[in-house]
Motif scaffolding. Structure first.
Motif, PDB file in Angstrom:
ATOM      1  N   ASP A 193       8.509  21.614  -1.297  1.00 17.25           N
ATOM      2  CA  ASP A 193       7.484  22.635  -1.078  1.00 17.25           C
ATOM      3  C   ASP A 193       6.142  22.147  -1.625  1.00 17.25           C
ATOM      4  O   ASP A 193       5.682  22.569  -2.676  1.00 17.25           O
ATOM      5  CB  ASP A 193       7.928  23.938  -1.757  1.00 17.25           C
ATOM      6  N   SER A 194       5.519  21.264  -0.867  1.00 13.84           N
ATOM      7  CA  SER A 194       4.299  20.620  -1.371  1.00 13.84           C
ATOM      8  C   SER A 194       3.158  21.603  -1.565  1.00 13.84           C
ATOM      9  O   SER A 194       2.337  21.412  -2.466  1.00 13.84           O
ATOM     10  CB  SER A 194       3.859  19.501  -0.419  1.00 13.84           C
ATOM     11  N   SER A 195       3.078  22.660  -0.756  1.00 10.71           N
ATOM     12  CA  SER A 195       1.936  23.556  -0.939  1.00 10.71           C
ATOM     13  C   SER A 195       2.086  24.341  -2.237  1.00 10.71           C
ATOM     14  O   SER A 195       1.117  24.483  -2.987  1.00 10.71           O
ATOM     15  CB  SER A 195       1.756  24.475   0.267  1.00 10.71           C
ATOM     16  N   PRO A 238       0.828  -1.217   0.000  1.00  9.99           N
ATOM     17  CA  PRO A 238       0.000   0.000   0.000  1.00  9.99           C
ATOM     18  C   PRO A 238       0.856   1.258   0.000  1.00  9.99           C
ATOM     19  O   PRO A 238       1.973   1.261   0.511  1.00  9.99           O
ATOM     20  CB  PRO A 238      -0.802  -0.105   1.294  1.00  9.99           C
ATOM     21  N   LEU A 239       0.291   2.308  -0.590  1.00  9.61           N
ATOM     22  CA  LEU A 239       1.017   3.573  -0.686  1.00  9.61           C
ATOM     23  C   LEU A 239       0.761   4.427   0.543  1.00  9.61           C
ATOM     24  O   LEU A 239      -0.299   4.337   1.165  1.00  9.61           O
ATOM     25  CB  LEU A 239       0.558   4.333  -1.935  1.00  9.61           C
ATOM     26  N   GLN A 240       1.735   5.243   0.859  1.00  3.76           N
ATOM     27  CA  GLN A 240       1.640   6.234   1.940  1.00  3.76           C
ATOM     28  C   GLN A 240       1.347   5.609   3.299  1.00  3.76           C
ATOM     29  O   GLN A 240       0.648   6.191   4.116  1.00  3.76           O
ATOM     30  CB  GLN A 240       0.568   7.286   1.615  1.00  3.76           C
ATOM     31  N   THR A 284       5.592  14.804  -0.071  1.00  7.81           N
ATOM     32  CA  THR A 284       4.605  14.262   0.859  1.00  7.81           C
ATOM     33  C   THR A 284       4.377  12.776   0.604  1.00  7.81           C
ATOM     34  O   THR A 284       4.418  11.966   1.534  1.00  7.81           O
ATOM     35  CB  THR A 284       3.274  15.020   0.696  1.00  7.81           C
ATOM     36  N   VAL A 285       4.151  12.402  -0.651  1.00  8.77           N
ATOM     37  CA  VAL A 285       3.802  11.001  -0.904  1.00  8.77           C
ATOM     38  C   VAL A 285       5.023  10.092  -0.774  1.00  8.77           C
ATOM     39  O   VAL A 285       4.902   8.952  -0.319  1.00  8.77           O
ATOM     40  CB  VAL A 285       3.110  10.801  -2.275  1.00  8.77           C
ATOM     41  N   ILE A 286       6.185  10.598  -1.115  1.00 12.89           N
ATOM     42  CA  ILE A 286       7.371   9.737  -1.063  1.00 12.89           C
ATOM     43  C   ILE A 286       7.814   9.518   0.388  1.00 12.89           C
ATOM     44  O   ILE A 286       8.103   8.390   0.789  1.00 12.89           O
ATOM     45  CB  ILE A 286       8.498  10.311  -1.956  1.00 12.89           C
TER      46      ILE A 286
END
Ligand SMILES: *[C@@H]1O[C@H](CO)[C@@H](O)[C@H](O)[C@H]1NC(C)=O
Ligand SMILES: *[C@@H]1O[C@H](CO)[C@@H](O)[C@H](O)[C@H]1NC(C)=O
Length: 258
Positions: free
Chosen positions: A140-142, A73-75, A115-117
């Motif tokens: 800088d995810s935002s 599963p991811l994350q 974020t996801v990695i």
């Protein structure tokens, strides 16, 4: 004269059809890891060298950073995958060239690679990662999320305009050609802006490719590589095709007399 009119209509339809096909391929990329357009993505992140980079930075054996289970599963801290590819609706994470799993599909999926990695890493590795990578665009995810989300809507408008230009242009009538001309102009502009935003955010994210770890003696690469995916090239191709269809639609509009 009449023959030239028909040739213009034909050329305009072929160009807008080709633009629409490019855009459809761009949209379906990364929705399913096993489908044909698997290789189509907006941006690719290669994490394969990161284990080595972390080893150089921390000087301890790196265990359990990656998973070998393509269906993990991811994350959920189940382990890093070697390759991540981000599309407009989802992203997929692959352990090799062909085996991987994809996130849930959602419209206007935000491009938030950091974020996801890091959410795939065990918590000790994600906190090391947080400390190694300070403020670069990749983290800088935002910023990336906002701009990729905005660009998505522009690309959707461009796709709808390309489809409208094509289908309305089939009704051979001067008014129809006028509308097709307008839709191909609006579509070209929105595709131009959407593709430009994606190009800029990917180019800025690529600064991570140059990051090195100042290990004991000589700097070593961090081991994370970001590259442009084929989806972005399709967006640019669609823009070029759609803008090329404007003139023949315009000529048809001015010269076609049924
Ligand atoms: C991924 O990166 C590694 C080194 O970091 C490189 O050896 C490998 O060729 C890259 N793979 C792809 C598919 O780009
Ligand atoms: C994907 O959707 C399923 C079912 O709707 C849900 O259980 C799961 O938590 C979702 N996964 C993510 C990463 O959001």
């Amino acid at each position: 004269m009449r023959l030239r009119g028909e040739a213009c209509i034909g050329a305009a339809s072929v160009l807008s059809l080709a633009a629409l096909l490019c855009l459809i391929f761009m949209h379906v990329g990364q929705i399913n890891p096993y489908s044909v357009p698997r290789d189509v993505s907006m941006v690719k992140v290669n994490m394969s060298g990161y284990g080595q980079g972390l080893y150089e930075a921390l000087d301890v054996p790196i265990e359990g950073l990656y998973t070998n289970d393509s269906g993990a599963p991811l994350q959920q801290q189940a382990g890093l995958r070697q390759f991540y590819r981000f599309g407009l609706y989802s992203y997929c994470a692959y352990i090799d060239d062909t085996h991987g799993t994809c996130s849930n599909i959602s419209a206007a999926n935000r491009f938030e690679p950091f974020t996801v990695i890091t959410a795939d890493m065990l918590s000790n590795y994600s906190s090391y990662t947080d400390s190694i990578l300070e403020s670069i665009t990749f983290t800088d995810s935002s910023y990336l999320g906002e701009f990729s989300n905005g660009a998505y809507y522009l690309l959707i408008i461009g796709t709808v305009c390309a489809a409208l230009a094509l289908f309305i242009g089939i009704c051979k009538h001067p008014i129809a050609f006028l509308l097709s001309t307008l839709f191909s102009i609006i579509g070209s502009v929105t595709l131009l802006i959407g593709a430009t935003i994606w190009t800029v955010i990917i180019k800025k994210t690529e600064s991570i490719n140059e990051v090195v770890i100042e290990a004991s003696s000589n700097p070593v690469p961090l081991g994370i590589t970001v590259t442009i995916g084929d989806g972005l090239y399709l967006a640019w191709a669609a823009f070029a095709l759609l803008i090329a269809s404007i003139l023949p639609y315009m000529i048809s509009c001015c010269t076609y007399r049924g």
